[in-house]
Design a protein around this motif. Structure first.
Motif, PDB file in Angstrom:
ATOM      1  N   LEU A  89       5.452   5.494   1.837  1.00 29.54           N
ATOM      2  CA  LEU A  89       4.892   6.837   1.749  1.00 29.54           C
ATOM      3  C   LEU A  89       5.767   7.658   0.823  1.00 29.54           C
ATOM      4  O   LEU A  89       6.989   7.684   0.974  1.00 29.54           O
TER       5      LEU A  89
ATOM      6  N   SER B 213       0.317   2.389   6.117  1.00 28.45           N
ATOM      7  CA  SER B 213       0.783   2.188   4.741  1.00 28.45           C
ATOM      8  C   SER B 213       2.143   1.496   4.766  1.00 28.45           C
ATOM      9  O   SER B 213       2.851   1.549   5.766  1.00 28.45           O
ATOM     10  N   ASP B 214       2.457   0.853   3.651  1.00 34.07           N
ATOM     11  CA  ASP B 214       3.748   0.181   3.540  1.00 34.07           C
ATOM     12  C   ASP B 214       4.845   1.151   3.103  1.00 34.07           C
ATOM     13  O   ASP B 214       5.991   1.020   3.520  1.00 34.07           O
TER      14      ASP B 214
ATOM     15  N   ALA C   2       0.417   4.936  -6.285  1.00 33.69           N
ATOM     16  CA  ALA C   2      -0.219   5.263  -5.000  1.00 33.69           C
ATOM     17  C   ALA C   2      -1.705   4.936  -5.049  1.00 33.69           C
ATOM     18  O   ALA C   2      -2.379   5.195  -6.047  1.00 33.69           O
TER      19      ALA C   2
ATOM     20  N   THR D  44       1.092   8.332   9.051  1.00 34.76           N
ATOM     21  CA  THR D  44       0.699   7.649   7.814  1.00 34.76           C
ATOM     22  C   THR D  44       1.409   6.299   7.695  1.00 34.76           C
ATOM     23  O   THR D  44       0.854   5.342   7.170  1.00 34.76           O
TER      24      THR D  44
ATOM     25  N   LEU E 253       0.855  -1.187   0.000  1.00 36.95           N
ATOM     26  CA  LEU E 253       0.000   0.000   0.000  1.00 36.95           C
ATOM     27  C   LEU E 253       0.891   1.237   0.000  1.00 36.95           C
ATOM     28  O   LEU E 253       1.604   1.502   0.970  1.00 36.95           O
ATOM     29  N   ILE E 254       0.849   1.966  -1.108  1.00 39.39           N
ATOM     30  CA  ILE E 254       1.642   3.180  -1.256  1.00 39.39           C
ATOM     31  C   ILE E 254       0.729   4.378  -1.021  1.00 39.39           C
ATOM     32  O   ILE E 254      -0.297   4.528  -1.681  1.00 39.39           O
ATOM     33  N   ALA E 255       1.114   5.200  -0.056  1.00 39.71           N
ATOM     34  CA  ALA E 255       0.371   6.423   0.252  1.00 39.71           C
ATOM     35  C   ALA E 255       1.155   7.611  -0.285  1.00 39.71           C
ATOM     36  O   ALA E 255       2.377   7.574  -0.407  1.00 39.71           O
TER      37      ALA E 255
ATOM     38  N   VAL F 176      -3.516   5.655  -1.973  1.00 43.38           N
ATOM     39  CA  VAL F 176      -4.068   6.496  -0.917  1.00 43.38           C
ATOM     40  C   VAL F 176      -3.439   7.885  -1.015  1.00 43.38           C
ATOM     41  O   VAL F 176      -2.230   8.009  -1.168  1.00 43.38           O
TER      42      VAL F 176
END
Length: 186
Positions: A49, A46-47, A100, A42, A20-22, A102
């Motif tokens: 950022l 998330s994995d 991304a 964050t 999960l890329i934010a 998120v």
């Protein structure tokens, strides 16, 4: 209680999409303790950022993009889960480019909500796979904004509790340079 198979399938398909890329985008002119707070928090969901520094042609920033990136890197340290990059143009295009899913937005006050809500809806229209997550700052950083920090620094106020020491020194130096430039012309 037995988990709902549909919910399990959704969670499995999310994991199949990879980490999960934010994305946390802004001008960060300059980065404040409030920004730092949202960056750290964050990473709890998330994995990876990506802190995306906007090169907004409609604004006259105090610091160049490369300076803002350097400040962010200094403030966040060397966490391998965080990447700092500049971008220009539409956020959704940058989000697609980096994968991304998120988009993190900070809300300090109710007054922020209307604009951020409209922006989130436009981003959803342009890129339905990008989900906007609104985060409220910690209580001790709620009142901090980059524009207020610049204003305090401009008039020689103490910004030490608002920004990283490197940023505080850079603010003092920049306003000193600007004042010297005005005196030279006057």
């Amino acid at each position: 209680m037995t988990p709902d198979p549909a919910v399990q399938a959704d969670a499995t398909s999310e994991r199949a999409q990879g980490p999960l890329i934010a994305l946390y985008a802004g001008s960060f002119d300059p980065i404040t303790h409030g920004h730092e707070d949202l960056i750290k928090r964050t990473l709890t969901f998330s994995d990876r950022l990506i802190v995306a520094v906007a090169n907004n042609v409609n604004k006259q920033p105090l610091f160049r993009v490369d300076e803002r990136i350097a400040f962010i890197r200094e403030c966040i340290g060397d966490d391998p889960r965080i990447e700092v990059r500049a971008f220009s143009g539409l956020l959704v295009e940058f989000a697609r480019e980096v994968g991304a899913r998120v988009n993190v937005r900070g809300l300090r006050a109710v007054s922020d909500f209307e604009y951020e809500f409209q922006l989130a809806l436009m981003n959803r229209h342009l890129y339905p796979d990008l989900e906007t997550v609104f985060m409220t700052p910690s209580l001790d950083t709620t009142y901090i904004s980059s524009s207020m920090v610049r204003e305090v620094a401009r008039f020689g106020g103490d910004v030490s509790g608002l920004v990283h020491p490197v940023v505080g020194r850079a603010l003092i130096e920049r306003y000193r340079e600007l004042a010297m430039g005005r005196e030279g012309r006057g």
